[in-house]
Design an enzyme around this catalytic site. Sequence first.
Site, short mmCIF file in Angstrom:
data_model
loop_
_atom_site.label_atom_id
_atom_site.label_comp_id
_atom_site.label_asym_id
_atom_site.label_seq_id
_atom_site.Cartn_x
_atom_site.Cartn_y
_atom_site.Cartn_z
N LYS A 22 -15.52 3.76 4.87
CA LYS A 22 -15.49 2.33 4.50
C LYS A 22 -14.69 1.52 5.52
CE LYS A 22 -12.38 0.88 1.31
NZ LYS A 22 -11.49 -0.21 1.73
N ASN A 23 -13.47 1.99 5.82
CA ASN A 23 -12.59 1.17 6.66
C ASN A 23 -12.95 1.21 8.14
OD1 ASN A 23 -11.31 0.38 4.39
ND2 ASN A 23 -9.48 1.64 4.67
N CYS A 127 -3.01 -9.42 -3.20
CA CYS A 127 -3.88 -8.55 -3.97
C CYS A 127 -3.00 -7.59 -4.75
CB CYS A 127 -4.86 -7.82 -3.09
SG CYS A 127 -4.09 -6.59 -2.08
N ARG A 132 0.22 -9.11 1.37
CA ARG A 132 -0.70 -8.91 2.48
C ARG A 132 -1.07 -10.18 3.24
NH1 ARG A 132 -5.28 -4.80 0.52
NH2 ARG A 132 -5.46 -4.31 2.71
N ASP A 315 -3.06 5.24 1.94
CA ASP A 315 -4.28 5.36 1.13
C ASP A 315 -4.42 6.71 0.45
OD1 ASP A 315 -4.95 2.78 1.77
OD2 ASP A 315 -6.39 3.30 3.34
N ARG A 407 -15.89 0.26 -5.05
CA ARG A 407 -15.65 -0.43 -3.77
C ARG A 407 -15.54 0.57 -2.64
NH1 ARG A 407 -11.05 -4.81 -3.84
NH2 ARG A 407 -11.82 -4.82 -1.71
N1 EPU Z 1 0.88 -7.43 7.34
C1 EPU Z 1 1.53 -8.64 7.50
N2 EPU Z 1 0.93 -9.60 8.26
C2 EPU Z 1 -0.29 -9.42 8.85
C3 EPU Z 1 -0.94 -8.19 8.68
C4 EPU Z 1 -0.34 -7.20 7.92
O1 EPU Z 1 2.63 -8.85 6.98
O2 EPU Z 1 -0.79 -10.34 9.51
C5 EPU Z 1 1.54 -6.37 6.55
C6 EPU Z 1 0.78 -6.03 5.26
O3 EPU Z 1 1.10 -6.91 4.23
C7 EPU Z 1 1.20 -4.59 5.02
C8 EPU Z 1 1.35 -4.03 6.44
O4 EPU Z 1 1.50 -5.17 7.29
O5 EPU Z 1 2.45 -4.58 4.38
C9 EPU Z 1 0.19 -3.21 6.94
O6 EPU Z 1 -1.03 -3.87 6.62
P1 EPU Z 1 -2.36 -3.70 7.47
O7 EPU Z 1 -2.69 -5.00 8.11
O8 EPU Z 1 -2.30 -2.50 8.35
O9 EPU Z 1 -3.43 -3.45 6.30
P2 EPU Z 1 -4.92 -3.92 6.32
O10 EPU Z 1 -5.41 -3.91 7.72
O11 EPU Z 1 -5.08 -5.16 5.51
C10 EPU Z 1 -6.04 -1.56 6.18
C11 EPU Z 1 -6.96 -0.86 5.24
C12 EPU Z 1 -6.21 -0.54 3.95
C13 EPU Z 1 -5.03 0.36 4.31
C14 EPU Z 1 -4.14 -0.34 5.33
C15 EPU Z 1 -2.98 0.51 5.82
C16 EPU Z 1 -9.11 -1.77 5.89
C17 EPU Z 1 -10.26 -2.64 5.55
N3 EPU Z 1 -8.11 -1.73 4.98
O12 EPU Z 1 -5.62 -2.75 5.52
O13 EPU Z 1 -7.11 0.17 3.12
O14 EPU Z 1 -4.28 0.64 3.15
O15 EPU Z 1 -4.93 -0.72 6.48
O16 EPU Z 1 -3.44 1.68 6.38
O17 EPU Z 1 -9.09 -1.13 6.93
C18 EPU Z 1 -7.99 0.99 1.08
O18 EPU Z 1 -8.95 1.45 1.72
O19 EPU Z 1 -7.77 1.28 -0.13
C19 EPU Z 1 -7.06 0.07 1.75
C20 EPU Z 1 -6.23 -0.73 1.08
#
Ligand code: EPU
Length: 428
Positions: A22-23, A127, A132, A315, A407
């Site tokens: 998915k990711n 969320c 996030r 995850d 999802r």
């Molecule tokens: N963060 C910020 N500012 C930003 C971006 C991130 O503060 O601009 C913070 C987030 O709030 C969090 C941390 O940085 O505390 C890491 O977040 P990240 O951006 O890495 O998460 P994401 O890219 O939104 C992806 C996966 C998630 C997975 C996380 C961490 C996808 C679509 N989603 O989310 O997957 O948990 O990386 O590995 O790739 C899941 O599949 O269940 C899922 C939640």
Amino acid sequence: MDKLLITGGTRLSGEISISGAKNAALPLLCAALLTKEPVTFTNVPRLNDIGTMLKLLAQMGVKVSRDGHGAATGGGLAGETITLDASGLNNAVAPYELVKTMRASILVLGPLVARTGEARVSLPGGCAIGARPVDQHIKGLTAMGATITVEHGYVHASASQLKGARLFTDMVTVTGTENLMMAACLAVGETVIENAAREPEVVDLANCLVAMGARISGAGSDVIRIQGVPALHGTSHRIMPDRIETGTYLCAAAATGGDVRLTGTSSAYLDAVIDKLMDTGCEITTERDVIHLKAPARLTAVSLRTAPYPAFPTDMQAQFMAINAVAEGSAVMRETIFENRFMHAVELIRLGAQIKIDGNVAFVTGRAALEGATVMATDLRASASLVIAGLVAQGETSIERIYHLDRGYENLDQKLTALGAKIQRVKA
Ligand code: EPU
């Protein structure tokens, strides 16, 4: 709303195939926005989040062709083939109605502004697992010359031409790295992303972008360099196997004292998870695209700390909490990525688990048995942990709000049934 009824106590055994990730698929579908030529993806998992992303792209004028079929494999269907043609891209807007259901919609921001010079993307709200924010995505694009305003709940980005820049993200962000890497492909000059996410899904995206004509080096390390090119072209790309789905079935098999073979996957991206499963007492052998797990009658509890790849993935934290709840001994589990990712704990407690939470640390003491009850899924991985707990609990567990599961887990009930689980989806 559908629910899952699980009668616990069956030892999982047999073989199932793992779906595409998915990711990896979500950013890859967005990469098709970067070119006027068609891009074909194979091994795309059939998931609600993929459906949402395709809906989002279609309303932007992207032509979506789906084969809809796929050969039957153990416990499910082979992934779908999807071709995206963004030659008719005519609406650089991601509306609230779609973004609110899936935060990954923010991944259209970089490609849209790079290709069309304009993007309006609804700000994803908080969320279940935390606030996030997307400030790092915005900071990076601003450094590349985009003008960004946030008005009426929308991020509005414009740039006649993005320019290469040196980017540093305050924390490791997976979709942030992906968004900026995609945008940089069409910028003028060199972009360097420091503190980049090293997740395998970032590498899968980079491989596809390179096949589309992008010039990227360093993906998989914490410094990614991108030399911008004037245009990208079409390609065909097979989505990598889902490492979190793989880890989830390994945990389900481990918790039930099972013996399973997972095919169409890879142990290469799962070192931290496999290491912990071996610490629980499981025997794990791997060969090419197969992982075989044989569990002892009772697992040993394992402590862990989540952190960006290659460390233990956030995850997989919830699934290991279910394992620890029925293991011998006690474990300390520290969540460092998201501030509110222990919501499964209260539901596991309803099944009889002994868990105490203190801030971002969970203390779990294993019990010989859990008891079935009605529980509620709160997010995708939380629901997976409830399924694992339900598989070992005595009697019947009813899991509500399983749209969270749909999802991110393709054919979960069919796959578990193929492994001998007593699981039933009840239509409401
Ligand atoms: N963060 C910020 N500012 C930003 C971006 C991130 O503060 O601009 C913070 C987030 O709030 C969090 C941390 O940085 O505390 C890491 O977040 P990240 O951006 O890495 O998460 P994401 O890219 O939104 C992806 C996966 C998630 C997975 C996380 C961490 C996808 C679509 N989603 O989310 O997957 O948990 O990386 O590995 O790739 C899941 O599949 O269940 C899922 C939640």
